[in-house]
Write an enzyme that holds these catalytic residues in place. Structure first.
Site, PDB file in Angstrom:
ATOM      1  N   GLY A 288       7.369   1.459   3.200  1.00  0.00           N
ATOM      2  CA  GLY A 288       8.547   1.599   2.336  1.00  0.00           C
ATOM      3  C   GLY A 288       8.242   1.556   0.853  1.00  0.00           C
ATOM      4  N   SER A 289       7.008   1.919   0.448  1.00  0.00           N
ATOM      5  CA  SER A 289       6.671   1.767  -0.974  1.00  0.00           C
ATOM      6  C   SER A 289       7.558   2.608  -1.890  1.00  0.00           C
ATOM      7  CB  SER A 289       5.191   2.075  -1.226  1.00  0.00           C
ATOM      8  OG  SER A 289       4.918   3.411  -0.888  1.00  0.00           O
ATOM      9  N   SER A 290       7.953   3.799  -1.445  1.00  0.00           N
ATOM     10  CA  SER A 290       8.760   4.631  -2.361  1.00  0.00           C
ATOM     11  C   SER A 290      10.150   4.026  -2.551  1.00  0.00           C
ATOM     12  CB  SER A 290       8.834   6.086  -1.885  1.00  0.00           C
ATOM     13  OG  SER A 290       9.633   6.199  -0.731  1.00  0.00           O
ATOM     14  N   ALA A 291      10.748   3.522  -1.475  1.00  0.00           N
ATOM     15  CA  ALA A 291      12.051   2.863  -1.624  1.00  0.00           C
ATOM     16  C   ALA A 291      11.889   1.570  -2.421  1.00  0.00           C
ATOM     17  CB  ALA A 291      12.657   2.552  -0.257  1.00  0.00           C
ATOM     18  N   ALA A 292      10.810   0.832  -2.158  1.00  0.00           N
ATOM     19  CA  ALA A 292      10.607  -0.460  -2.823  1.00  0.00           C
ATOM     20  C   ALA A 292      10.466  -0.295  -4.334  1.00  0.00           C
ATOM     21  CB  ALA A 292       9.375  -1.163  -2.254  1.00  0.00           C
TER      22      ALA A 292
ATOM     23  N   PRO B  83       0.841  -1.194   0.000  1.00  0.00           N
ATOM     24  CA  PRO B  83       0.000   0.000   0.000  1.00  0.00           C
ATOM     25  C   PRO B  83       0.881   1.250   0.000  1.00  0.00           C
ATOM     26  CG  PRO B  83      -0.193  -1.182   2.099  1.00  0.00           C
ATOM     27  CD  PRO B  83       0.716  -1.984   1.224  1.00  0.00           C
TER      28      PRO B  83
ATOM     29  N   ASP C 232      14.876   2.405   4.719  1.00  0.00           N
ATOM     30  CA  ASP C 232      13.844   1.813   3.851  1.00  0.00           C
ATOM     31  C   ASP C 232      14.482   1.062   2.686  1.00  0.00           C
ATOM     32  OD1 ASP C 232      12.211   3.150   5.549  1.00  0.00           O
ATOM     33  OD2 ASP C 232      11.073   4.217   4.022  1.00  0.00           O
TER      34      ASP C 232
ATOM     35  N   GLY D  29       3.968   3.860   5.328  1.00  0.00           N
ATOM     36  CA  GLY D  29       5.092   3.518   6.205  1.00  0.00           C
ATOM     37  C   GLY D  29       5.643   2.127   5.930  1.00  0.00           C
TER      38      GLY D  29
HETATM   39  C1  MEV Z   1      10.278   6.141   7.054  1.00  0.00           C
HETATM   40  O1  MEV Z   1       9.838   4.822   6.749  1.00  0.00           O
HETATM   41  C2  MEV Z   1      11.282   6.106   8.152  1.00  0.00           C
HETATM   42  C3  MEV Z   1      11.745   7.480   8.636  1.00  0.00           C
HETATM   43  O2  MEV Z   1      12.646   7.214   9.738  1.00  0.00           O
HETATM   44  C4  MEV Z   1      12.473   8.222   7.553  1.00  0.00           C
HETATM   45  C5  MEV Z   1      13.794   7.573   7.162  1.00  0.00           C
HETATM   46  O3  MEV Z   1      14.333   6.751   7.895  1.00  0.00           O
HETATM   47  O4  MEV Z   1      14.303   7.959   6.083  1.00  0.00           O
HETATM   48  C6  MEV Z   1      10.619   8.317   9.142  1.00  0.00           C
END
Ligand code: MEV
Length: 316
Positions: free
Chosen positions: A103-107, A97, A148, A101
């Site tokens: 990690g979709s953008s990194a994924a 989703p 991420d 939180g």
């Molecule tokens: C985001 O998934 C995690 C944060 O700690 C940002 C980051 O680590 O880059 C909020």
């Protein structure tokens, strides 16, 4: 050329402890979350660079603003290979989703970078992958820790401190993690920025103290994980949520789900990832308890829940 294709994979991640504080050099603990994943497929075509994902189908140059970090990931991978932004079509299929939180953008950056390198037959070291993904994550998050990228591309839980090598470890904890999705888009970039603003605008010492306290809790969590102490881990998760709430990165939806989990008997609960929406996590000692917590989360408005056993060999 037209028949040639290559794929790249990645998966979701869950931050157990240390989100936000990790940006300031504090330790963090994160787990790969293969219950949700992503595949990018690169195929040969003639003409412009084409994108096919659930948000957008068309030429890459016209991609909407929200996909800027994906665009950056593609451009970064292509330019590192000395290839033009044309003659390929990139398809992205995802069950992660977005902006929760997980990690979709990194994924997505991990999956497309892997697919592009594979398509052009080039080796991609893990170090190089993280370096390329960091460029796209700067567009998505402003000041990413790298956590991420590490967990959406790797298979092991990690202890991680920015600037230090990430330390993979085996989960020995005999407990269940419940993940609850508020259904509300999280705002990692804004949340990260709001903490930076607190530091700049007069609340420096208090904010840095809270960040250090989050780091201490992550250190404690590491020891509880290593010594199979679910109750103690639950406590530090609850304390971490309080600190994140004080830092202004929680939301009323997250707080409601965290409270519902605690009322349903969870050993502890907290937001996970960037916050201000997105997901929360809770800990239970048994599967039955985890199912009760999961039902309570759904009743309190979670749009999706997942249960995973923290003992790695028995992940479900
Ligand atoms: C985001 O998934 C995690 C944060 O700690 C940002 C980051 O680590 O880059 C909020």
């Amino acid at each position: 050329m037209e028949d040639k294709f290559a794929t790249g994979h990645s998966h979701g991640k869950i931050i157990l402890m240390g989100e936000h504080a990790v940006v300031y050099g504090e330790p963090s603990i994160a787990l790969p979350f293969p219950a949700v994943d992503m595949t990018a497929t690169v195929k040969g075509t003639t003409g412009g660079l084409l994108i096919d994902c659930s948000y957008y189908q068309g030429i890459a140059t016209d991609m909407p603003e929200v996909l800027h970090s994906l665009k950056k990931a593609i451009q970064t991978a292509l330019s590192s290979l000395g290839k033009p932004n044309q003659n390929i079509r990139i398809k992205i299929e995802s069950s992660i989703p977005p902006e929760r939180g997980m990690g979709s953008s990194a994924a997505v950056a991990v999956a497309v970078t892997r697919a592009i390198y594979r398509y052009y037959g080039k080796e991609l070291s893990h170090e190089k992958l993280l370096e390329l993904v960091d460029v796209a994550e700067r567009v998505a998050h402003g000041n990413p820790s790298g956590l991420d990228a590490v967990t959406t591309s790797g298979d092991s839980p990690v202890f991680y401190r920015k600037g230090e090598p990430f330390v993979p470890f085996q989960l020995k904890m005999d407990a269940y993690l419940i993940v609850g999705d508020t259904g509300v888009t999280g705002q990692t970039r804004e949340a990260v920025q709001s903490i930076a603003d607190r530091i700049e605008n007069g609340e420096q010492s208090r904010t840095l103290q809270q960040i250090r306290a989050l780091g201490d809790l992550a250190e404690k969590a590491k020891s509880f994980l290593e010594h199979n102490k679910p109750e103690s881990l639950g406590h530090v998760m609850g304390d971490a949520h309080e600190l994140l709430r004080e830092l202004g990165v929680s939301s009323s939806d997250l707080n409601r789900l965290v409270d519902a989990a605690k009322q349903a008997g969870a050993l502890g609960a907290k937001l996970t990832g960037g916050g201000r929406g997105g997901c929360m996590i809770a800990l239970s000692a048994t599967k039955e308890d985890a199912e009760k917590v999961s039902a309570a989360l759904e009743k309190a408005g979670a749009v999706h829940t997942w249960i995973t056993h923290l003992r790695q060999e028995e992940q479900e």
